[in-house]
Design an enzyme around this catalytic site. Sequence first.
Site, PDB file in Angstrom:
ATOM      1  N   TYR A 115       0.962  -1.074   0.065  1.00 51.32           N
ATOM      2  CA  TYR A 115      -0.164   0.017  -0.050  1.00 51.32           C
ATOM      3  C   TYR A 115       0.641   1.143  -0.040  1.00 51.32           C
ATOM      4  O   TYR A 115       1.624   1.469   0.844  1.00 51.32           O
ATOM      5  CB  TYR A 115      -0.982   0.178   1.216  1.00 51.32           C
ATOM      6  CG  TYR A 115      -2.011  -1.113   1.063  1.00 51.32           C
ATOM      7  CD1 TYR A 115      -2.385  -1.527   0.404  1.00 51.32           C
ATOM      8  CD2 TYR A 115      -2.780  -1.219   2.317  1.00 51.32           C
ATOM      9  CE1 TYR A 115      -3.384  -2.462   0.064  1.00 51.32           C
ATOM     10  CE2 TYR A 115      -3.833  -2.065   2.458  1.00 51.32           C
ATOM     11  CZ  TYR A 115      -4.305  -2.679   1.238  1.00 51.32           C
ATOM     12  OH  TYR A 115      -5.211  -3.605   1.361  1.00 51.32           O
ATOM     13  N   SER A 155     -14.191  -4.506   0.547  1.00 55.72           N
ATOM     14  CA  SER A 155     -14.923  -3.704  -0.525  1.00 55.72           C
ATOM     15  C   SER A 155     -16.633  -4.210  -0.437  1.00 55.72           C
ATOM     16  O   SER A 155     -17.260  -4.613  -1.224  1.00 55.72           O
ATOM     17  CB  SER A 155     -14.641  -4.202  -2.194  1.00 55.72           C
ATOM     18  OG  SER A 155     -15.108  -3.145  -2.855  1.00 55.72           O
ATOM     19  N   GLY A 182     -17.279   1.925  -3.627  1.00 50.72           N
ATOM     20  CA  GLY A 182     -18.415   3.055  -3.834  1.00 50.72           C
ATOM     21  C   GLY A 182     -19.609   3.079  -4.404  1.00 50.72           C
ATOM     22  O   GLY A 182     -20.460   4.024  -4.186  1.00 50.72           O
TER      23      GLY A 182
END
Length: 345
Positions: free
Chosen positions: A55, A205, A210
């Site tokens: 990351y 997720s 989103g």
Amino acid sequence: MNYTTLGKSGIIVSQYCLGTMMLGAMGNKDEDDCVSIIHKAMAGGINFIDSASFYSNGQSEQIVAKALKGRRAEVVLSTKFAGSSENSKQHAGSRGNIIEQVEDSLRRLQTDYIDLYQIARFDDHTDLEETISTLSDLVRQGKIRAFGSSMFSADRIVEGQWLAQSRNLQRFRCEQSCYSIFSREIEQHVLPTCQRYGMGMMVWSPLDGGWLTGRYLEKDDLNKSGRVTRSFAKQGLSFDPQAAIHQYKFELLKGLNELAQEADISLTHMAMAFSLEHPGVSSAIIGPRTMAQLDDVMAGAQVRLDKKTLDKIDELVPPGSSINGINATARPNSLLAQNRRQLAQ
């Protein structure tokens, strides 16, 4: 905040896990703000933090270390590893790579041990026994407390459990898979397999990148700064709101949003609650980029869905199905193109 045990590992975790992929160069570049996000999540009851060596090229782990200075014992700290970007001779699951990766993560995290250490993807190039043997050695050395997998198919999970038992090694205690209202494939085989072996399940997720926040109910709601379009751009792909899959999502979102309104909750909170309703799921990973996003998700930590709402969700998106197309978690490696083609010499 609600708490549970990560499978049968004996590790107690909050049902919301703070994912840190968006903290650092990949998302929020303000380190002080990122630290504040971590601190506020902890103040809200989150004791489970997940990062990865890759990351923001390790910056995420460094930010976590900064936030946990003097507070390391308050959290269950999880991180993931993949192949070395510097040494192409080492595949992800090899002994050499794992030892190199864990030392680098321990240094960046400024800690003596990692509570949960996960291999990010199955490594087809390395004997799984070597991977498990190396991770078992790290447990015995005290550098990690437990280890897990991420994006493993059910057959690989079974293989790992069998190897551990037959070779008298430590075993995978947790799996991390994609799971949301729009991605339910793991309900077919992965989740039942994990339950059978007493493995915990962290799902990532849960808001489908989103889509399930209620922000995108019409194609006109999409813009270049939104997470949906931004995720496509990061992969070098163009986003086509007219694509059939996206039109289908818009259609389903209308029904899901109506359900959320009937239940007097936001779509975000309904989607997060849904991800925790399956008895095989231990914790759902939230990945806020901003404080406002954290506040929005945390406000629904106590939301639970009744049978009527769950049944209606099942009518819109049947159990075990996927709107996104089959993903890498559920798809057997045998279906990959390179494994079903006899390449010309």
